[in-house]
Design an enzyme around this catalytic site. Structure first.
Site, PDB file in Angstrom:
ATOM      1  N   TYR A 130     -49.326  12.589  10.108  1.00 15.30           N
ATOM      2  CA  TYR A 130     -48.041  12.666   9.405  1.00 15.30           C
ATOM      3  C   TYR A 130     -48.081  11.787   8.155  1.00 15.30           C
ATOM      4  O   TYR A 130     -48.013  12.269   7.042  1.00 15.30           O
ATOM      5  CB  TYR A 130     -46.891  12.188  10.308  1.00 15.30           C
ATOM      6  CG  TYR A 130     -46.268  13.214  11.235  1.00 15.30           C
ATOM      7  CD1 TYR A 130     -46.975  14.314  11.689  1.00 15.30           C
ATOM      8  CD2 TYR A 130     -44.962  13.061  11.676  1.00 15.30           C
ATOM      9  CE1 TYR A 130     -46.384  15.241  12.552  1.00 15.30           C
ATOM     10  CE2 TYR A 130     -44.357  13.985  12.531  1.00 15.30           C
ATOM     11  CZ  TYR A 130     -45.070  15.065  12.970  1.00 15.30           C
ATOM     12  OH  TYR A 130     -44.484  15.967  13.814  1.00 15.30           O
ATOM     13  N   GLU A 246     -41.577  11.842  20.536  1.00  9.46           N
ATOM     14  CA  GLU A 246     -42.310  10.593  20.283  1.00  9.46           C
ATOM     15  C   GLU A 246     -41.397   9.390  20.502  1.00  9.46           C
ATOM     16  O   GLU A 246     -41.767   8.396  21.116  1.00  9.46           O
ATOM     17  CB  GLU A 246     -42.863  10.580  18.852  1.00  9.46           C
ATOM     18  CG  GLU A 246     -43.549   9.262  18.489  1.00  9.46           C
ATOM     19  CD  GLU A 246     -44.252   9.280  17.141  1.00  9.46           C
ATOM     20  OE1 GLU A 246     -44.136  10.284  16.407  1.00  9.46           O
ATOM     21  OE2 GLU A 246     -44.921   8.275  16.825  1.00  9.46           O
TER      22      GLU A 246
HETATM   23  C1  FAD Z   1     -49.838   0.589  14.409  1.00 15.24           C
HETATM   24  C2  FAD Z   1     -49.340   1.789  13.675  1.00 15.24           C
HETATM   25  C3  FAD Z   1     -49.702   3.047  14.121  1.00 15.24           C
HETATM   26  C4  FAD Z   1     -49.302   4.186  13.413  1.00 15.24           C
HETATM   27  N1  FAD Z   1     -49.739   5.409  13.841  1.00 15.24           N
HETATM   28  C5  FAD Z   1     -49.459   6.513  13.089  1.00 15.24           C
HETATM   29  C6  FAD Z   1     -50.041   7.776  13.429  1.00 15.24           C
HETATM   30  O1  FAD Z   1     -50.784   7.903  14.409  1.00 15.24           O
HETATM   31  N2  FAD Z   1     -49.784   8.823  12.640  1.00 15.24           N
HETATM   32  C7  FAD Z   1     -48.972   8.735  11.537  1.00 15.24           C
HETATM   33  O2  FAD Z   1     -48.759   9.746  10.895  1.00 15.24           O
HETATM   34  N3  FAD Z   1     -48.411   7.537  11.183  1.00 15.24           N
HETATM   35  C8  FAD Z   1     -48.649   6.431  11.929  1.00 15.24           C
HETATM   36  N4  FAD Z   1     -48.122   5.210  11.570  1.00 15.24           N
HETATM   37  C9  FAD Z   1     -47.366   5.115  10.322  1.00 15.24           C
HETATM   38  C10 FAD Z   1     -45.891   4.860  10.487  1.00 15.24           C
HETATM   39  O3  FAD Z   1     -45.212   6.010  10.925  1.00 15.24           O
HETATM   40  C11 FAD Z   1     -45.384   4.360   9.138  1.00 15.24           C
HETATM   41  O4  FAD Z   1     -45.992   3.110   8.881  1.00 15.24           O
HETATM   42  C12 FAD Z   1     -43.875   4.193   9.115  1.00 15.24           C
HETATM   43  O5  FAD Z   1     -43.237   5.443   9.158  1.00 15.24           O
HETATM   44  C13 FAD Z   1     -43.384   3.418   7.877  1.00 15.24           C
HETATM   45  O6  FAD Z   1     -43.902   3.966   6.716  1.00 15.24           O
HETATM   46  P1  FAD Z   1     -44.645   3.035   5.628  1.00 15.24           P
HETATM   47  O7  FAD Z   1     -45.692   2.240   6.330  1.00 15.24           O
HETATM   48  O8  FAD Z   1     -45.075   3.909   4.501  1.00 15.24           O
HETATM   49  O9  FAD Z   1     -43.539   2.008   5.145  1.00 15.24           O
HETATM   50  P2  FAD Z   1     -42.415   2.275   4.050  1.00 15.24           P
HETATM   51  O10 FAD Z   1     -41.821   3.626   4.277  1.00 15.24           O
HETATM   52  O11 FAD Z   1     -42.982   1.991   2.698  1.00 15.24           O
HETATM   53  O12 FAD Z   1     -41.346   1.175   4.422  1.00 15.24           O
HETATM   54  C14 FAD Z   1     -41.442  -0.180   3.985  1.00 15.24           C
HETATM   55  C15 FAD Z   1     -40.162  -0.897   4.391  1.00 15.24           C
HETATM   56  O13 FAD Z   1     -39.037  -0.324   3.693  1.00 15.24           O
HETATM   57  C16 FAD Z   1     -38.039   0.103   4.618  1.00 15.24           C
HETATM   58  N5  FAD Z   1     -37.427   1.360   4.161  1.00 15.24           N
HETATM   59  C17 FAD Z   1     -38.065   2.444   3.677  1.00 15.24           C
HETATM   60  N6  FAD Z   1     -37.175   3.418   3.406  1.00 15.24           N
HETATM   61  C18 FAD Z   1     -35.958   2.952   3.743  1.00 15.24           C
HETATM   62  C19 FAD Z   1     -34.631   3.488   3.710  1.00 15.24           C
HETATM   63  N7  FAD Z   1     -34.402   4.727   3.280  1.00 15.24           N
HETATM   64  N8  FAD Z   1     -33.619   2.710   4.166  1.00 15.24           N
HETATM   65  C20 FAD Z   1     -33.833   1.450   4.626  1.00 15.24           C
HETATM   66  N9  FAD Z   1     -35.071   0.876   4.658  1.00 15.24           N
HETATM   67  C21 FAD Z   1     -36.113   1.619   4.243  1.00 15.24           C
HETATM   68  C22 FAD Z   1     -38.790   0.339   5.917  1.00 15.24           C
HETATM   69  O14 FAD Z   1     -37.934   0.259   7.045  1.00 15.24           O
HETATM   70  C23 FAD Z   1     -39.843  -0.754   5.886  1.00 15.24           C
HETATM   71  O15 FAD Z   1     -39.275  -1.962   6.340  1.00 15.24           O
HETATM   72  C24 FAD Z   1     -48.496   4.056  12.259  1.00 15.24           C
HETATM   73  C25 FAD Z   1     -48.090   2.784  11.840  1.00 15.24           C
HETATM   74  C26 FAD Z   1     -48.516   1.661  12.518  1.00 15.24           C
HETATM   75  C27 FAD Z   1     -48.116   0.309  12.005  1.00 15.24           C
END
Ligand code: FAD
Length: 401
Positions: A130, A246
């Site tokens: 994703y 999930e």
């Molecule tokens: C250990 C681990 C395993 C994972 N495994 C998978 C996997 O198997 N497959 C997969 O596809 N993904 C996976 N992920 C990814 C995970 O789904 C994303 O890290 C998560 O959705 C956050 O996206 P980002 O890291 O891009 O952070 P960002 O989206 O950049 O967010 C950064 C910060 O800004 C805040 N923020 C962003 N948008 C908003 C908003 N609209 N309102 C308020 N606050 C906001 C967030 O809450 C966060 O605190 C994994 C992540 C981790 C840490």
């Protein structure tokens, strides 16, 4: 919590306990107890998966027509609680709990015949494609593209944070097949063989030192068109449906309770001067507060479970609520465990896997993974959608926008 079970349910509880006594070997229990990361390694989980599969118990939440055991809500609850308290490794949810329900609902009959038995038996090991660099919370902005070329789609781009991609032979992925007025338009849901030429995987080490997540690159990867799930361009809806499972498809309270009991046992043994740490009012109060929160979560889980048909999706509101509370409690327990450990927390053990260490460890088994668990548990409020995003979903559902 004290529930009154019927005679049949008590018999099922006894059967489950006898099964666990017979089949959940001490080395499996120890491997799970010493696993700091969110997912146990496949050499642990797949052993347990095959034992459950032979018993017909690998997929408690699946409808019977696809191989589920046909349990009532009470039986599912009993099974989840008993396996958690016994220290069984949780099975990889990516196939059983996540892509399985999507294939059941939106997959073609041929996809159901091919993939579902392989998920049930543990023959296939799945990962989730994703997130992308720049597309996490804003998932619909994803750019990895699949372009139709005759009988195939050609995929280029990259996925990131892909849990256990280095173990998986299959990935379910959201890919862009078109562009529409909304960024959610033109996204499609694919099932990909990860041994396809053009896929490469780069490890990412997490803060606790574990190799659990990866970045996956697609370079002209040819994916057969029959691996598209449902209709091209409708993947956003299927992808969100999967996220409900999930976030809200697990009975997390049993595992939280088992983790809290482990902290309590440690607090009886660890001393602060002459007194056990458990005698510290701050520690005792925090234990009680977390226990009450687990009780509340358990009631919510039961309320949600008992309102659903077997295999039905929990709904966006319930799944976000369960994910939010479950992940916050995971972190609260891991914080308390570090506090109980005191200065022993300085003996952080970065070697992995802890259950396979050859040299003597610095701490006893129960204390050994505590700091790594604390560090890895930071991820609970990030993966599957961050806490801010869960609150946003619930607020929108409540306000009705
Ligand atoms: C250990 C681990 C395993 C994972 N495994 C998978 C996997 O198997 N497959 C997969 O596809 N993904 C996976 N992920 C990814 C995970 O789904 C994303 O890290 C998560 O959705 C956050 O996206 P980002 O890291 O891009 O952070 P960002 O989206 O950049 O967010 C950064 C910060 O800004 C805040 N923020 C962003 N948008 C908003 C908003 N609209 N309102 C308020 N606050 C906001 C967030 O809450 C966060 O605190 C994994 C992540 C981790 C840490």
């Amino acid at each position: 919590m004290d529930f009154s079970f019927t005679a049949d349910e008590r018999a099922f509880q006894a059967e489950t306990r006898a099964f666990l006594d017979a089949k959940l070997t001490p080395d499996l229990r120890r491997a799970q107890a010493l696993t700091p990361s969110v997912f146990a390694e496949p050499d642990v989980t797949l052993r347990w998966h095959r034992i459950l599969f032979e018993q017909g118990w690998a997929a408690p939440a699946w409808p019977e027509e696809f191989g589920g055991p046909g349990w009532s809500v009470a039986q599912r609850y009993i099974f989840e609680v008993e396996t958690a308290l016994a220290g069984a490794p949780p099975l990889n949810p990516l196939g059983l709990r996540m892509v399985g329900p999507v294939i059941m609902k939106f997959g073609s009959p041929a996809q159901q015949r091919f993939y579902l038995p392989r998920i049930l038996s543990g023959e296939d090991y799945w990962c989730q494609g994703y997130s992308e660099p720049g597309s996490g919370s804003d998932l619909a902005s994803l750019r990895t593209r699949a372009v139709r070329d005759g009988t195939h789609y050609v995929v280029n781009g990259s996925k990131i944070w892909t849990t256990h991609a280095h173990h998986a032979n299959r990935m379910f992925a959201l890919l862009r097949t078109g562009d529409g007025p909304r960024k959610q338009d033109g996204i499609s849901f694919f099932l990909i063989d990860t041994s396809s030429p053009g896929i490469s995987i780069r490890p990412i080490l997490t803060i606790g030192g574990d190799h659990e997540v990866n970045q996956v690159f697609f370079d002209d990867v040819r994916v057969p068109a029959e691996n598209l799930v449902g209709r091209e361009g409708h993947g956003w809806g299927y992808g969100k449906y999967l996220l409900e499972f999930e976030r809200g498809g697990a009975m997390a309270s049993g595992r939280l309770r088992a983790a809290l009991r482990a902290v309590e046992t440690m607090a009886r043994r660890y001393r602060d001067g002459e007194e056990p740490v458990l005698g510290d009012p701050d520690v005792a109060t925090r234990l009680s507060e977390i226990e009450i929160d687990i009780d509340a979560l358990e009631m919510t889980e039961l309320r949600v479970m008992s309102s659903l048909q077997t295999g039905q999706n929990p709904g966006a509101m319930s799944s976000s609520l369960l994910k939010l509370r479950g992940s916050e409690l995971q972190q609260a327990i891991s914080r308390l465990a570090v506090a109980v450990l005191g200065t022993d927390a300085l003996f952080f053990e970065p070697r992995r896997p802890l259950y396979a260490l050859n040299e003597p460890a610095l701490l006893p088994d129960d204390a050994l993974p505590v700091v790594a668990k604390y560090l890895d548990a930071r991820a609970y409020t990030i993966f599957g959608g961050t806490s801010e995003i869960q609150r946003d979903i619930m607020a929108k559902a409540l306000i009705g926008i």
